[in-house]
Design a protein around this motif. Structure first.
Motif, PDB file in Angstrom:
ATOM      1  N   TYR A 186       0.400 -13.789  -9.992  1.00 45.22           N
ATOM      2  CA  TYR A 186       0.434 -14.230  -8.594  1.00 45.22           C
ATOM      3  C   TYR A 186       1.706 -13.731  -7.905  1.00 45.22           C
ATOM      4  CZ  TYR A 186       0.901 -17.243  -4.534  1.00 45.22           C
ATOM      5  OH  TYR A 186       1.062 -17.713  -3.241  1.00 45.22           O
ATOM      6  N   ALA A 187       2.858 -13.828  -8.565  1.00 41.81           N
ATOM      7  CA  ALA A 187       4.125 -13.405  -7.951  1.00 41.81           C
ATOM      8  C   ALA A 187       4.124 -11.918  -7.630  1.00 41.81           C
ATOM      9  CB  ALA A 187       5.287 -13.759  -8.891  1.00 41.81           C
ATOM     10  N   MET A 188       3.549 -11.121  -8.533  1.00 42.89           N
ATOM     11  CA  MET A 188       3.488  -9.677  -8.285  1.00 42.89           C
ATOM     12  C   MET A 188       2.610  -9.358  -7.076  1.00 42.89           C
ATOM     13  SD  MET A 188       1.953  -6.700 -10.767  1.00 42.89           S
ATOM     14  CE  MET A 188       0.302  -7.402 -10.627  1.00 42.89           C
ATOM     15  N   VAL A 189       1.428  -9.971  -7.021  1.00 33.80           N
ATOM     16  CA  VAL A 189       0.519  -9.714  -5.897  1.00 33.80           C
ATOM     17  C   VAL A 189       1.109 -10.254  -4.598  1.00 33.80           C
ATOM     18  CG1 VAL A 189      -1.778 -10.211  -4.963  1.00 33.80           C
ATOM     19  CG2 VAL A 189      -1.505  -9.688  -7.393  1.00 33.80           C
ATOM     20  N   GLU A 190       1.751 -11.432  -4.666  1.00 32.43           N
ATOM     21  CA  GLU A 190       2.349 -12.019  -3.459  1.00 32.43           C
ATOM     22  C   GLU A 190       3.459 -11.136  -2.899  1.00 32.43           C
ATOM     23  OE1 GLU A 190       5.283 -14.284  -1.215  1.00 32.43           O
ATOM     24  OE2 GLU A 190       5.554 -13.573  -3.277  1.00 32.43           O
ATOM     25  N   LYS A 191       4.260 -10.571  -3.799  1.00 28.15           N
ATOM     26  CA  LYS A 191       5.346  -9.682  -3.352  1.00 28.15           C
ATOM     27  C   LYS A 191       4.795  -8.424  -2.689  1.00 28.15           C
ATOM     28  CE  LYS A 191       9.484  -7.326  -5.125  1.00 28.15           C
ATOM     29  NZ  LYS A 191       9.133  -5.963  -4.718  1.00 28.15           N
ATOM     30  N   LEU A 192       3.784  -7.826  -3.301  1.00 29.08           N
ATOM     31  CA  LEU A 192       3.186  -6.625  -2.717  1.00 29.08           C
ATOM     32  C   LEU A 192       2.530  -6.931  -1.374  1.00 29.08           C
ATOM     33  CD1 LEU A 192       1.560  -5.026  -5.898  1.00 29.08           C
ATOM     34  CD2 LEU A 192       3.601  -4.247  -4.691  1.00 29.08           C
ATOM     35  N   GLU A 193       1.838  -8.064  -1.270  1.00 28.91           N
ATOM     36  CA  GLU A 193       1.169  -8.423  -0.024  1.00 28.91           C
ATOM     37  C   GLU A 193       2.181  -8.714   1.073  1.00 28.91           C
ATOM     38  OE1 GLU A 193      -2.163  -9.315   2.443  1.00 28.91           O
ATOM     39  OE2 GLU A 193      -1.918  -8.220   0.562  1.00 28.91           O
ATOM     40  N   ARG A 194       3.289  -9.331   0.710  1.00 30.53           N
ATOM     41  CA  ARG A 194       4.308  -9.675   1.702  1.00 30.53           C
ATOM     42  C   ARG A 194       5.046  -8.435   2.207  1.00 30.53           C
ATOM     43  NH1 ARG A 194       8.960 -11.142  -0.327  1.00 30.53           N
ATOM     44  NH2 ARG A 194       7.909 -12.136  -2.100  1.00 30.53           N
ATOM     45  N   GLU A 195       5.256  -7.476   1.322  1.00 28.86           N
ATOM     46  CA  GLU A 195       6.024  -6.290   1.704  1.00 28.86           C
ATOM     47  C   GLU A 195       5.158  -5.171   2.264  1.00 28.86           C
ATOM     48  OE1 GLU A 195       8.132  -5.130  -1.765  1.00 28.86           O
ATOM     49  OE2 GLU A 195       9.555  -6.827  -1.682  1.00 28.86           O
ATOM     50  N   THR A 196       3.863  -5.321   2.183  1.00 30.86           N
ATOM     51  CA  THR A 196       2.979  -4.279   2.708  1.00 30.86           C
ATOM     52  C   THR A 196       3.027  -4.278   4.233  1.00 30.86           C
ATOM     53  OG1 THR A 196       1.499  -4.490   0.826  1.00 30.86           O
ATOM     54  CG2 THR A 196       0.611  -3.421   2.801  1.00 30.86           C
ATOM     55  N   ALA A 197       3.245  -3.091   4.784  1.00 31.77           N
ATOM     56  CA  ALA A 197       3.311  -2.980   6.245  1.00 31.77           C
ATOM     57  C   ALA A 197       1.929  -3.179   6.849  1.00 31.77           C
ATOM     58  CB  ALA A 197       3.854  -1.612   6.647  1.00 31.77           C
ATOM     59  N   PRO A 198       1.863  -3.779   7.996  1.00 37.11           N
ATOM     60  CA  PRO A 198       0.549  -3.960   8.643  1.00 37.11           C
ATOM     61  C   PRO A 198      -0.037  -2.605   9.017  1.00 37.11           C
ATOM     62  CG  PRO A 198       2.326  -4.507  10.161  1.00 37.11           C
ATOM     63  CD  PRO A 198       2.962  -4.300   8.815  1.00 37.11           C
ATOM     64  N   PRO A 199      -1.333  -2.493   9.042  1.00 41.03           N
ATOM     65  CA  PRO A 199      -1.943  -1.202   9.397  1.00 41.03           C
ATOM     66  C   PRO A 199      -1.548  -0.793  10.813  1.00 41.03           C
ATOM     67  CG  PRO A 199      -3.583  -2.959   9.432  1.00 41.03           C
ATOM     68  CD  PRO A 199      -2.342  -3.533   8.824  1.00 41.03           C
ATOM     69  N   PRO A 200      -1.336   0.507  11.036  1.00 43.00           N
ATOM     70  CA  PRO A 200      -0.931   0.946  12.374  1.00 43.00           C
ATOM     71  C   PRO A 200      -2.006   0.632  13.417  1.00 43.00           C
ATOM     72  CG  PRO A 200      -1.561   2.816  11.003  1.00 43.00           C
ATOM     73  CD  PRO A 200      -1.507   1.635  10.104  1.00 43.00           C
ATOM     74  N   ARG A 201      -1.577   0.232  14.541  1.00 43.69           N
ATOM     75  CA  ARG A 201      -2.510  -0.106  15.612  1.00 43.69           C
ATOM     76  C   ARG A 201      -3.078   1.168  16.228  1.00 43.69           C
ATOM     77  NH1 ARG A 201      -2.401  -0.871  21.119  1.00 43.69           N
ATOM     78  NH2 ARG A 201      -0.221  -0.197  21.189  1.00 43.69           N
ATOM     79  N   ARG A 202      -4.375   1.221  16.271  1.00 41.70           N
ATOM     80  CA  ARG A 202      -5.023   2.389  16.829  1.00 41.70           C
ATOM     81  C   ARG A 202      -4.907   2.375  18.346  1.00 41.70           C
ATOM     82  NH1 ARG A 202     -10.853   3.707  14.596  1.00 41.70           N
ATOM     83  NH2 ARG A 202     -10.282   5.578  15.776  1.00 41.70           N
ATOM     84  N   PRO A 203      -4.532   3.501  18.932  1.00 40.94           N
ATOM     85  CA  PRO A 203      -4.418   3.515  20.394  1.00 40.94           C
ATOM     86  C   PRO A 203      -5.771   3.331  21.056  1.00 40.94           C
ATOM     87  CG  PRO A 203      -4.205   5.739  19.495  1.00 40.94           C
ATOM     88  CD  PRO A 203      -4.215   4.798  18.321  1.00 40.94           C
ATOM     89  N   ASP A 204      -5.743   2.883  22.264  1.00 39.80           N
ATOM     90  CA  ASP A 204      -6.989   2.669  22.992  1.00 39.80           C
ATOM     91  C   ASP A 204      -7.624   4.012  23.352  1.00 39.80           C
ATOM     92  OD1 ASP A 204      -6.104   3.293  26.068  1.00 39.80           O
ATOM     93  OD2 ASP A 204      -4.475   2.378  24.928  1.00 39.80           O
TER      94      ASP A 204
END
Length: 372
Positions: free
Chosen positions: A87-105
């Motif tokens: 759980y700690a490994m997955v939680e760390k990766l999920e927390r540090e993962t950057a959000p997907p880039p927002r697609r322009p309109d």
């Protein structure tokens, strides 16, 4: 294997105590993932009961992390430390993962594509002008030192790009002349002017169609061939090897192809004119009952036929230079992969045909102003 399940018990202060049962693995999750996410949304977890927890892997850990928004009590995994490490490994990766880039309109994307297109056109123009400068310099050097000319390459390219194209040029112009004669015979006879079908065929073939059809055929045949040949040599680093050995690639690769096109294009254009005349002659003979002698007499008696012939032949070497220059330019721009070769060969054909039609329109305006 038991299916993953959970129970939520209400605790003090509006928090919840979570009890996990079954196998929280990829195969055992089932619909528990979405259900857990819905029921824990916005709630604080005060404790976790792992007494009924079976097997546990990263898939189960990811479901719990996403459902609880990475907020779990510090001592939640005391009963199952090995599951806590997962759980700690997955939680760390999920927390540090950057959000997907927002697609322009779509509006922004449209203008971005237009901007990239304008930039690409500008870059292509600059590179084409640089290639043209090198081509002019190399041509001047070849004319100043005729002893260095590779005559064998000139004759070889003339045969491949010129003589081998005779059948397709003649056949295509034959049918073009026949089509023009069919149209003229059908339309002009309605006004009692069927005899002018001969002049229509002669003017159309001499001024425009013979040279234009021949140039378009060579653009598809020779420009693509030049781009593919030189591009393949670029991919195999043969052009770089020439430069290392002191051989000018322009003198060895570009100038022979340019000279061959300039020499053969007028010949092919003239043969196209003859073939177009022959197609028109057969149609007028069969449809209007005007024999070959009458067809030839009508053409020879028109004093403007010489001017029309001159107009068509003037265009031929200009179109030849454009076809050869564009084909060689795209071949020289090939990088080290097959995809680049395919793009450049396609660009050579498209640009050559576009340039031919544009130049033909410019010639039409110039000759109109000159009253030719």
């Amino acid at each position: 294997m038991s299916t993953a399940d959970f129970q939520i018990e209400e605790a003090e202060g509006g928090s919840a105590r979570l009890r996990l049962t079954g196998d929280w693995t990829t195969a055992g999750l089932g619909r528990s993932a979405q259900s857990l996410s819905d029921k824990l949304s916005g709630r604080k977890i005060s404790g976790v009961d792992l007494s009924g927890l079976g097997r546990f892997d990263t898939a189960g850990a990811l479901v719990i992390v996403q459902a609880s928004d990475c907020v779990f009590p510090a001592d939640a995994w005391a009963e199952r430390p090995e599951a806590g490490r997962v759980y700690a490994m997955v939680e760390k990766l999920e927390r540090e993962t950057a959000p997907p880039p927002r697609r322009p309109d779509p509006f922004t994307q449209t203008f971005a594509k237009i901007g990239h297109g304008v930039a690409d056109v500008g870059a292509e123009f600059v590179l084409s002008m640089a290639f043209l400068g090198r081509l002019i310099t190399s041509t001047g050097t070849a004319l100043a030192h005729p002893g260095r000319i590779r005559w064998a390459a000139w004759f070889s390219q003339a045969e491949r790009s010129g003589l081998d194209a005779l059948p397709i040029v003649a056949v295509t112009n034959f049918f073009i002349g026949a089509v023009i004669a069919f149209l003229g015979a059908n339309l002009l006879t309605q006004f009692g002017a069927g005899v002018f079908t001969v002049q229509l065929v002669a003017v159309a073939v001499l001024r425009e169609l013979a040279v234009l059809i021949t140039a378009i055929l060579l653009a598809g045949r020779s420009a693509s061939s030049f781009a593919a040949e030189i591009g393949s040599m670029r991919m195999n680093q043969e052009v770089d090897a020439m430069q290392v050995m002191g051989v000018n690639p322009f003198q060895a690769l570009v100038i022979p192809r340019l000279a061959a096109m300039v020499l053969m294009m007028p010949l092919l254009t003239f043969i196209g004119m003859v073939a177009g005349f022959f197609g028109g002659l057969l149609v007028t003979w069969s449809q209007l009952d005007y024999g070959p002698a009458f067809f030839i007499q009508r053409i020879s008696e028109d004093p403007n036929m010489g001017t029309h012939l001159m107009v068509g032949m003037i265009k031929a070497p200009v179109f030849a230079i454009v076809i050869a220059a564009i084909g060689c330019r795209q071949g020289m721009a090939v990088s080290g992969d097959v995809e680049s070769l395919g793009r450049r060969v396609t660009a050579a054909v498209v640009q050559a045909i576009f340039a031919i039609i544009l130049l033909d329109a410019i010639f039409a305006l110039v000759f109109l102003e000159l009253n030719l």
